[in-house]
Design a protein around this motif. Sequence first.
Motif, PDB file in Angstrom:
ATOM      1  N   GLY A  60      16.121  10.613   0.813  1.00  0.00           N
ATOM      2  CA  GLY A  60      14.903  10.070   1.378  1.00  0.00           C
ATOM      3  C   GLY A  60      14.840   8.565   1.310  1.00  0.00           C
ATOM      4  O   GLY A  60      15.785   7.893   0.875  1.00  0.00           O
ATOM      5  N   SER A  61      13.697   8.020   1.729  1.00  0.00           N
ATOM      6  CA  SER A  61      13.511   6.574   1.811  1.00  0.00           C
ATOM      7  C   SER A  61      12.180   6.156   1.215  1.00  0.00           C
ATOM      8  O   SER A  61      11.205   6.916   1.224  1.00  0.00           O
ATOM      9  CB  SER A  61      13.561   6.106   3.272  1.00  0.00           C
ATOM     10  N   LEU A  62      12.148   4.936   0.706  1.00  0.00           N
ATOM     11  CA  LEU A  62      10.935   4.293   0.243  1.00  0.00           C
ATOM     12  C   LEU A  62      11.020   2.809   0.581  1.00  0.00           C
ATOM     13  O   LEU A  62      12.117   2.251   0.656  1.00  0.00           O
ATOM     14  CB  LEU A  62      10.747   4.437  -1.266  1.00  0.00           C
ATOM     15  N   ARG A  63       9.868   2.181   0.753  1.00  0.00           N
ATOM     16  CA  ARG A  63       9.816   0.738   0.908  1.00  0.00           C
ATOM     17  C   ARG A  63       8.933   0.156  -0.187  1.00  0.00           C
ATOM     18  O   ARG A  63       7.748   0.468  -0.273  1.00  0.00           O
ATOM     19  CB  ARG A  63       9.280   0.315   2.271  1.00  0.00           C
ATOM     20  N   LEU A  64       9.527  -0.693  -1.004  1.00  0.00           N
ATOM     21  CA  LEU A  64       8.800  -1.374  -2.058  1.00  0.00           C
ATOM     22  C   LEU A  64       8.309  -2.729  -1.564  1.00  0.00           C
ATOM     23  O   LEU A  64       8.963  -3.379  -0.749  1.00  0.00           O
ATOM     24  CB  LEU A  64       9.680  -1.579  -3.283  1.00  0.00           C
ATOM     25  N   SER A  65       7.172  -3.150  -2.082  1.00  0.00           N
ATOM     26  CA  SER A  65       6.616  -4.453  -1.757  1.00  0.00           C
ATOM     27  C   SER A  65       6.383  -5.246  -3.024  1.00  0.00           C
ATOM     28  O   SER A  65       6.026  -4.691  -4.063  1.00  0.00           O
ATOM     29  CB  SER A  65       5.287  -4.309  -1.009  1.00  0.00           C
ATOM     30  N   CYS A  66       6.583  -6.543  -2.936  1.00  0.00           N
ATOM     31  CA  CYS A  66       6.285  -7.471  -4.013  1.00  0.00           C
ATOM     32  C   CYS A  66       5.382  -8.546  -3.439  1.00  0.00           C
ATOM     33  O   CYS A  66       5.832  -9.377  -2.643  1.00  0.00           O
ATOM     34  CB  CYS A  66       7.573  -8.078  -4.573  1.00  0.00           C
ATOM     35  N   ALA A  67       4.131  -8.518  -3.820  1.00  0.00           N
ATOM     36  CA  ALA A  67       3.143  -9.463  -3.323  1.00  0.00           C
ATOM     37  C   ALA A  67       2.893 -10.541  -4.368  1.00  0.00           C
ATOM     38  O   ALA A  67       2.677 -10.240  -5.537  1.00  0.00           O
ATOM     39  CB  ALA A  67       1.845  -8.748  -2.982  1.00  0.00           C
ATOM     40  N   ALA A  68       2.912 -11.788  -3.934  1.00  0.00           N
ATOM     41  CA  ALA A  68       2.771 -12.922  -4.838  1.00  0.00           C
ATOM     42  C   ALA A  68       1.506 -13.702  -4.542  1.00  0.00           C
ATOM     43  O   ALA A  68       1.037 -13.762  -3.408  1.00  0.00           O
ATOM     44  CB  ALA A  68       3.977 -13.846  -4.735  1.00  0.00           C
ATOM     45  N   SER A  69       0.981 -14.321  -5.578  1.00  0.00           N
ATOM     46  CA  SER A  69      -0.172 -15.196  -5.440  1.00  0.00           C
ATOM     47  C   SER A  69      -0.092 -16.291  -6.489  1.00  0.00           C
ATOM     48  O   SER A  69       0.591 -16.156  -7.495  1.00  0.00           O
ATOM     49  CB  SER A  69      -1.481 -14.420  -5.589  1.00  0.00           C
ATOM     50  N   GLY A  70      -0.792 -17.384  -6.245  1.00  0.00           N
ATOM     51  CA  GLY A  70      -0.930 -18.424  -7.244  1.00  0.00           C
ATOM     52  C   GLY A  70       0.108 -19.526  -7.232  1.00  0.00           C
ATOM     53  O   GLY A  70       0.070 -20.394  -8.098  1.00  0.00           O
ATOM     54  N   SER A  71       1.041 -19.504  -6.265  1.00  0.00           N
ATOM     55  CA  SER A  71       2.077 -20.517  -6.214  1.00  0.00           C
ATOM     56  C   SER A  71       2.588 -20.652  -4.792  1.00  0.00           C
ATOM     57  O   SER A  71       2.142 -19.932  -3.892  1.00  0.00           O
ATOM     58  CB  SER A  71       3.210 -20.172  -7.176  1.00  0.00           C
ATOM     59  N   ILE A  72       3.526 -21.582  -4.606  1.00  0.00           N
ATOM     60  CA  ILE A  72       4.180 -21.743  -3.311  1.00  0.00           C
ATOM     61  C   ILE A  72       5.310 -20.725  -3.256  1.00  0.00           C
ATOM     62  O   ILE A  72       6.411 -20.960  -3.746  1.00  0.00           O
ATOM     63  CB  ILE A  72       4.687 -23.165  -3.118  1.00  0.00           C
ATOM     64  N   PHE A  73       5.029 -19.592  -2.652  1.00  0.00           N
ATOM     65  CA  PHE A  73       5.938 -18.465  -2.667  1.00  0.00           C
ATOM     66  C   PHE A  73       7.220 -18.726  -1.898  1.00  0.00           C
ATOM     67  O   PHE A  73       8.315 -18.355  -2.336  1.00  0.00           O
ATOM     68  CB  PHE A  73       5.208 -17.238  -2.109  1.00  0.00           C
ATOM     69  N   GLY A  74       7.109 -19.347  -0.757  1.00  0.00           N
ATOM     70  CA  GLY A  74       8.211 -19.418   0.187  1.00  0.00           C
ATOM     71  C   GLY A  74       9.388 -20.288  -0.195  1.00  0.00           C
ATOM     72  O   GLY A  74      10.445 -20.191   0.445  1.00  0.00           O
ATOM     73  N   ILE A  75       9.278 -21.123  -1.203  1.00  0.00           N
ATOM     74  CA  ILE A  75      10.370 -22.025  -1.553  1.00  0.00           C
ATOM     75  C   ILE A  75      11.288 -21.456  -2.621  1.00  0.00           C
ATOM     76  O   ILE A  75      12.270 -22.101  -2.989  1.00  0.00           O
ATOM     77  CB  ILE A  75       9.848 -23.400  -2.001  1.00  0.00           C
ATOM     78  N   TYR A  76      10.997 -20.278  -3.103  1.00  0.00           N
ATOM     79  CA  TYR A  76      11.760 -19.692  -4.198  1.00  0.00           C
ATOM     80  C   TYR A  76      12.548 -18.478  -3.759  1.00  0.00           C
ATOM     81  O   TYR A  76      12.109 -17.693  -2.911  1.00  0.00           O
ATOM     82  CB  TYR A  76      10.841 -19.281  -5.349  1.00  0.00           C
ATOM     83  N   THR A  77      13.703 -18.303  -4.393  1.00  0.00           N
ATOM     84  CA  THR A  77      14.438 -17.059  -4.271  1.00  0.00           C
ATOM     85  C   THR A  77      13.672 -15.946  -4.997  1.00  0.00           C
ATOM     86  O   THR A  77      13.090 -16.173  -6.057  1.00  0.00           O
ATOM     87  CB  THR A  77      15.841 -17.204  -4.878  1.00  0.00           C
ATOM     88  N   VAL A  78      13.680 -14.761  -4.416  1.00  0.00           N
ATOM     89  CA  VAL A  78      13.045 -13.595  -5.020  1.00  0.00           C
ATOM     90  C   VAL A  78      14.092 -12.501  -5.159  1.00  0.00           C
ATOM     91  O   VAL A  78      14.933 -12.325  -4.272  1.00  0.00           O
ATOM     92  CB  VAL A  78      11.854 -13.106  -4.183  1.00  0.00           C
TER      93      VAL A  78
END
Length: 113
Positions: free
Chosen positions: A16-34
């Motif tokens: 089967g399949s699943l999609r996980l999400s990681c939601a961020a807040s409180g910082s500049i999310f887009g400039i970092y590797t995740v």
Amino acid sequence: QVQLVESGGGLVQPGGSLRLSCAASGSIFGIYTVAWYRQAPGKQREFVASITSGAIITNYADSVKGRFTISRDNAKNTVYLQMNSLKPEDTAVYYCHHGSNTWGKGTLVTVSS
């Protein structure tokens, strides 16, 4: 001061399949590797996948290559992990890690018939 919240885990049958999400807040999310890590009962936390800020470079553990896909939507401050062809050995708590050295609390994925 970034905060991360994982979601999307659950019980799924092998294949089967699943999609996980990681939601961020409180910082500049887009400039970092995740990155996604996982930890099975009685085992150490292991690397699963990572994605750079521009979503140009991705990296995967050998055990998930061809089955998992990491992606990000910086406008939504969210990183995803699409997991296909799941195996029982994928069972673990999955954690999101942000380049500001922040961990989420994890979401449990159980692959079992």
